[in-house]
Design an enzyme around this catalytic site. Structure first.
Site, short mmCIF file in Angstrom:
data_model
loop_
_atom_site.label_atom_id
_atom_site.label_comp_id
_atom_site.label_asym_id
_atom_site.label_seq_id
_atom_site.Cartn_x
_atom_site.Cartn_y
_atom_site.Cartn_z
N ASP A 63 59.16 57.90 68.53
CA ASP A 63 59.91 57.52 67.34
C ASP A 63 58.98 57.28 66.17
OD1 ASP A 63 61.74 56.54 65.54
OD2 ASP A 63 62.11 54.66 66.60
N ASP A 83 68.58 52.11 64.00
CA ASP A 83 67.42 51.24 63.78
C ASP A 83 67.85 49.88 63.24
OD1 ASP A 83 65.09 52.78 64.53
OD2 ASP A 83 65.59 54.13 62.88
C1 DX5 Z 1 60.90 53.16 62.27
C2 DX5 Z 1 62.15 53.60 62.98
C3 DX5 Z 1 62.30 55.07 63.13
C4 DX5 Z 1 62.31 55.84 61.86
C5 DX5 Z 1 62.23 57.32 62.09
O1 DX5 Z 1 60.78 51.77 62.37
O2 DX5 Z 1 62.19 53.05 64.27
O3 DX5 Z 1 63.45 55.36 63.90
O4 DX5 Z 1 63.40 55.57 61.08
O5 DX5 Z 1 62.19 57.95 60.87
P1 DX5 Z 1 61.22 59.14 60.53
O6 DX5 Z 1 61.58 60.26 61.45
O7 DX5 Z 1 61.50 59.40 59.11
O8 DX5 Z 1 59.82 58.64 60.78
ZN ZN Z 2 63.73 53.73 65.73
#
Ligand code: DX5
Ligand code: ZN
Length: 227
Positions: free
Chosen positions: A180, A34
């Protein structure tokens, strides 16, 4: 069978190497990176994600699934292509200049040897990506607002997954749908039933005691065919 892309946003530096190694052993399919620039979203993870990506490339054999939450898409593509990720995904909301610019970015990623993903935030309609579906490999449907991990999945985003899958089939297209944000054992089941092929899983996986059993369980979720 769905694929799992482990979001490493919440991995602590002290045990990063061990965590990456354990995730690979637990048979995740990709590492989800990310990249946040402090402009497209508030947080800035530029340094950390670069360090983590380099480490992962050195110690594992798995592909990188790079999610660019950045304004200057071009700049970050150049930087990440050096690591030949499996996927590079950019947000359609970040690109000014319309269709031509988007097609240029798609070509740049492909020419660099990676597969192309386009991401859309919860309030962006799937109509915005329809003109590009025949050129890309993946659509990332954000199931939370981009910017941080540990949020709750917004259920209306799964309607977009369903509509997009239907559109893909009706038009004989072929690409993966990735979801996501806020994925856990319950939402994973709903997302896969709606048509998701790749599940990004962050906090739910990283906080768990047994990566392998979580990964096994999430991979087994099955789609409902309604035709
Ligand atoms: C949010 C990110 C995600 C996030 C996923 O902006 O793109 O990839 O980190 O994390 P969880 O699974 O904790 O929602
Ligand atoms: Zn992401």
């Amino acid at each position: 069978m769905s694929e799992i892309s482990a979001s490493i946003l919440s991995v602590k530096k002290e045990n990063a190497i061990k965590t990456f190694y354990n995730l690979e052993t637990a048979k995740v399919n990709y590492f989800h990176i990310d990249v946040m620039d402090g402009k497209f979203v508030e947080s800035n993870t530029i340094r950390d994600m670069k360090d983590y990506s380099l480490t992962i490339s050195h110690i594992t054999n798995l592909g990188l699934d790079v999610h660019l939450m950045v304004k200057n898409v071009d700049e970050f593509i150049d930087e990440y292509l050096n690591l030949t990720p499996e996927y590079i995904t950019f947000h359609i909301e970040a690109v000014d200049g319309g269709k031509d610019n988007i097609e240029k970015i798609i070509k740049k990623i492909k020419d660099g040897g990676s597969k192309v993903g386009i991401a859309i935030s919860p309030n962006t309609s799937i109509d915005t990506i329809k003109p590009f579906l025949k050129y890309i490999h993946m659509i990332l449907i954000m199931t939370v607002e981009p910017g941080k991990g540990g949020q709750k999945l917004i259920s209306k985003t799964l309607t977009k997954v369903k509509e997009l899958k239907k559109y893909m089939r009706e038009n004989n297209l072929d690409f993966n749908i990735e979801v996501d944000g806020g994925i856990n054992d319950i939402t994973a089941d709903e997302a896969v039933k709606a048509g998701a092929d790749i599940l990004v899983v962050g906090s739910y996986l990283i906080k768990s005691k047994d990566y392998a059993s979580v990964v096994r369980k999430l991979k087994k979720m099955e789609e409902i065919e309604d035709e």
